[in-house]
Design a protein around this motif. Structure first.
Motif, short mmCIF file in Angstrom:
data_model
loop_
_atom_site.label_atom_id
_atom_site.label_comp_id
_atom_site.label_asym_id
_atom_site.label_seq_id
_atom_site.Cartn_x
_atom_site.Cartn_y
_atom_site.Cartn_z
N HIS A 1 0.77 -14.81 2.41
CA HIS A 1 1.33 -13.57 2.92
C HIS A 1 0.88 -12.43 2.00
O HIS A 1 0.85 -12.59 0.78
CB HIS A 1 2.86 -13.65 2.94
N PRO A 2 0.52 -11.26 2.55
CA PRO A 2 0.00 -10.19 1.70
C PRO A 2 0.94 -9.75 0.59
O PRO A 2 0.49 -9.44 -0.52
CB PRO A 2 -0.30 -9.05 2.67
N TYR B 1 0.84 -1.21 0.00
CA TYR B 1 0.00 0.00 0.00
C TYR B 1 0.87 1.25 0.00
O TYR B 1 1.94 1.27 0.63
CB TYR B 1 -0.89 0.03 1.24
N GLN C 1 0.65 -12.32 -2.04
CA GLN C 1 -0.65 -12.20 -2.68
C GLN C 1 -0.63 -11.08 -3.72
O GLN C 1 -1.14 -11.23 -4.84
CB GLN C 1 -1.72 -11.92 -1.61
N ALA C 2 -0.04 -9.94 -3.38
CA ALA C 2 0.05 -8.83 -4.32
C ALA C 2 0.94 -9.19 -5.51
O ALA C 2 0.62 -8.86 -6.66
CB ALA C 2 0.61 -7.59 -3.60
N ILE D 1 -5.19 -7.18 -0.86
CA ILE D 1 -4.72 -7.28 0.53
C ILE D 1 -5.41 -6.25 1.43
O ILE D 1 -4.88 -5.94 2.51
CB ILE D 1 -3.19 -7.12 0.60
N ARG D 2 -6.55 -5.74 1.04
CA ARG D 2 -7.22 -4.74 1.88
C ARG D 2 -7.48 -5.25 3.30
O ARG D 2 -7.26 -4.50 4.27
CB ARG D 2 -8.52 -4.28 1.22
N ILE E 1 1.95 -9.73 10.44
CA ILE E 1 1.80 -11.10 9.93
C ILE E 1 2.68 -12.07 10.74
O ILE E 1 2.25 -13.16 11.12
CB ILE E 1 2.13 -11.18 8.44
N GLU F 1 -5.75 -7.26 5.15
CA GLU F 1 -4.48 -7.23 5.91
C GLU F 1 -4.06 -5.78 6.19
O GLU F 1 -3.51 -5.49 7.25
CB GLU F 1 -3.39 -7.96 5.13
N HIS F 2 -4.31 -4.89 5.23
CA HIS F 2 -4.01 -3.48 5.45
C HIS F 2 -4.82 -2.92 6.63
O HIS F 2 -4.27 -2.25 7.52
CB HIS F 2 -4.32 -2.69 4.17
#
Length: 651
Positions: free
Chosen positions: A109-110, A47, A113-114, A359-360, A97, A362-363
């Protein structure tokens, strides 16, 4: 569900109005343009958000870099995307995390994922991948839809590199179809090999010692690249999580990318680790290193900044020779996501929604994590002047470390020895920019503030050294300052090649720094002026320090294990390896105290220098704290460069 396909469809749409790169436009039959797109040192910055300041930012974030990736892909007929390491640690999301949510089998893991959404083709390991342990790393990497390779990190070493029991595959061969200038497709085999600094064995000794091993980068490259060629690789790209240093080769270099470029069979090099931009003006032209063309020993190379600030780019014009391909010509460069216009940072791209949405959750969980209060501070905590005066943001770390180690020494053979503490400012501007400073107002202290005070998940250590070594430790630290002749006018104070995290303040002694003397040590820890002594009036408990006296010094695993090349810190002097991170020690200290008052005690200051004046840069908001600085009078002196403010000290 947002997937790589979603992103690639967006790439096709987004690239509709983008013209082709000249290599793609002019490629003839049996010629093809291949682009190597790269990121490096992402440190979980997906982000465009500064979790420490708890606000959006325009200067970093893979979601913004994704827009450049999309557009650059559309400018060429053929491309691959790679990551050069340091992806899973480095901001509060990474800590959330690792320490809060955890990684169960099958979890994503974010940052992975991204990266899956963006469709990476390959990645390698950076040194910070080991900060949470190899088991954690393996769970993270298991979620990647792309291979992650490393040719010099092993479960055990053999008699030669090819006999090593490597933890990951050393390289991967990608069999792809490539389109030439006439529109015909041909097979191509692209080889990608990865490397990590062998210093991980020192920096993460807690996780690695006795269980894993690392080999010299160049030795590994020389062993494995020929095998890649023998296996049919047309093109070999080295993913070298290592900086650029053109000095003569030596074993176990931390910054070995220049020498990797000299390995026969390597066609291009993606570099990193140093958080710099290459090609670029931060590098001086030397034989074999061209900072304008972006070549190392004649090979194209790139380093794409850090935290997603830039996308690295290597363009290769390939020519088909029989059934194989060779590099005909090349270009190297980077693409930034923002730029400075006068005193303002201007974003050049907007974030790609597909990456943000992936990953919203997780953010949002990270935001909750960093906003939790853990205590209160009665004094402001800021680091604007941490490099020129005793500073509250360093003071509180030293207070916490000394208290912790004192408790740990009870009942040991070292009980009763005097305990000192060494800590350095992590957020002190520099490459991080004019807002990269700690700034916590009096009142509640949240986890985000503690992370702000102690940026890295280092673990606590204690070393046993004598008073003479304490002096040399401080001499090394004082190398951050330039020599200032007595009576000089507006001399530059700080050496930009000396990182702030190597400016240790040692609490428990008092001392002065004589800037009229040359630095005794270089930024790399080399003794350069044996007759120089900047540290004067070094006192312990009000008396001149006894150089034969033994001291226990609280520090972190990086410094104790040799990080920064400080005297007395090579791993051999460690007497205590703590199970806690320095950050956890700091949180516990604040929680136990309830309210802390970390006002700097002024245990060090500059010695008089005949009225000389010096200039240095810091954040503009530092002007609000000038009256709080102890031991030195600092005055505002106008505007600095790239958004910094200028300050003056009279010595």
């Amino acid at each position: 569900m947002l997937t790589r396909r979603t992103f690639l469809l967006g790439a096709a749409a987004g690239g509709a109005m983008i013209s082709l790169h000249p290599y793609s436009a002019r490629a003839a039959a049996n010629q093809a343009h291949l682009r190597v797109l790269s990121t490096t040192d992402l440190h979980v910055h997906v982000y465009p958000y500064d979790y420490y300041a708890d606000r959006p930012t325009d200067t970093h974030g893979l979601a913004r870099t994704a827009a450049i990736i999309r557009d650059v892909r559309a400018e060429s007929t053929n491309s691959i995307l790679v990551d050069n390491g340091d992806y899973l640690q480095g901001n509060p999301m990474g800590d959330y995390i690792a320490y809060e949510r955890g990684m169960k089998e099958g979890d994503l893991h974010p940052v992975i994922q991204a990266m899956n959404v963006l469709g990476y083709d390959c990645g390698t390991l950076g040194n910070h991948e080991f900060n949470y342990g190899v088991g954690f790393l393996d769970k993270v990497n298991a979620g990647a839809n792309f291979p992650i390779v490393c040719a010099n990190f092993a479960d055990s070493l053999g008699a030669a590199p090819r006999a090593d029991a490597l933890h990951l595959k050393p390289y991967v061969l990608l069999d792809r179809e490539i389109t030439d200038g006439a529109g015909a497709t041909h097979p191509i085999r692209i080889g990608l090999i990865g490397f990590v600094p062998p210093q991980i064995m020192q920096w993460d000794q807690k996780h690695l010692e006795g269980r894993f091993a690392a080999r010299d980068i160049v030795a590994a490259a020389r062993a494995w690249v020929p095998e890649m060629r023998e296996a049919g690789a047309d093109i070999v790209v080295a993913l070298s999580h290592s900086g650029i240093d053109a000095r003569p080769q030596a074993e176990f270099l931390e910054n070995a990318s220049y020498h990797v470029a000299g390995v026969e069979g390597v066609d291009a090099i993606v570099t990193g680790h140093s958080h710099l931009v290459f090609p670029g003006p931060k590098f001086a032209a030397t034989p074999g290193l061209d900072p304008e063309r972006g070549t190392l020993q004649g090979k194209p190379a790139t380093m794409g900044g850090f935290w997603g600030s830039h996308m690295g780019l290597i363009d290769l014009m390939l020519e088909r020779d029989g059934s194989a391909w060779r590099v005909l010509s090349s270009e190297a460069g980077t693409r930034p996501i923002s730029e400075r216009v006068e005193k303002t940072t201007v974003p050049l791209v907007e974030s790609v929604d597909a990456v943000l949405e992936a990953i919203r959750p997780e953010h949002e969980a990270t935001l909750e994590y960093v906003r939790r209060p853990v205590g209160r501070t009665a004094a402001p905590l800021h680091s604007y002047f941490a490099l020129v005066a005793d500073d509250p943001s360093v003071q509180i770390v030293n207070q916490a470390q000394r208290a912790y180690v004192a408790e740990m020494m009870a009942g040991t053979e070292w009980a009763g020895l005097p305990i000192l503490s060494a800590a350095a400012p992590f957020k002190a501007g520099g490459r991080g920019g004019p807002e990269y400073y700690t700034d916590v107002a009096p009142g509640p202290v949240a986890i985000k503030n503690v992370s702000d005070l102690y940026l890295y998940p280092n673990t606590i250590r204690a070393v046993l050294i004598d008073g003479a070594t304490v002096r040399e430790w401080l001499e090394m630290s004082a190398g951050i300052f330039n020599e200032v002749p007595a009576g000089a006018r507006d001399a530059a104070l700080l050496n930009p090649a000396f990182p702030s995290y190597n400016f240790d303040v040692i609490d428990g002694v008092t001392y002065e720094i004589d800037l009229t003397q040359p630095p005794r040590y270089t930024a790399k820890g080399e003794l350069s002026a044996p007759g120089a002594h900047r540290i004067i009036n070094l006192m312990f408990e009000g008396k001149p320090l006894d150089e034969s006296q033994k001291f226990v010094v609280a520090t972190n695993n990086y410094r104790a294990g040799g990080g920064g090349n400080f005297p007395g810190c090579d791993g051999s002097t460690v007497i205590f390896v703590g199970p806690d991170t320095n950050r956890d020690v700091l949180v516990r200290y604040i929680v136990e105290k309830g309210t802390v008052n970390p006002a700097a005690d002024g245990n060090w200051h500059f010695a008089p220098a005949g009225g000389a004046t010096v200039l240095f840069e810091s954040g503009p908001r530092g002007r609000e704290h000038l009256d709080e600085v102890k031991g030195v009078a600092i005055a505002a002196a106008g505007d600095g460069q790239e958004g910094f403010a200028l300050y003056r000290i009279t010595l």
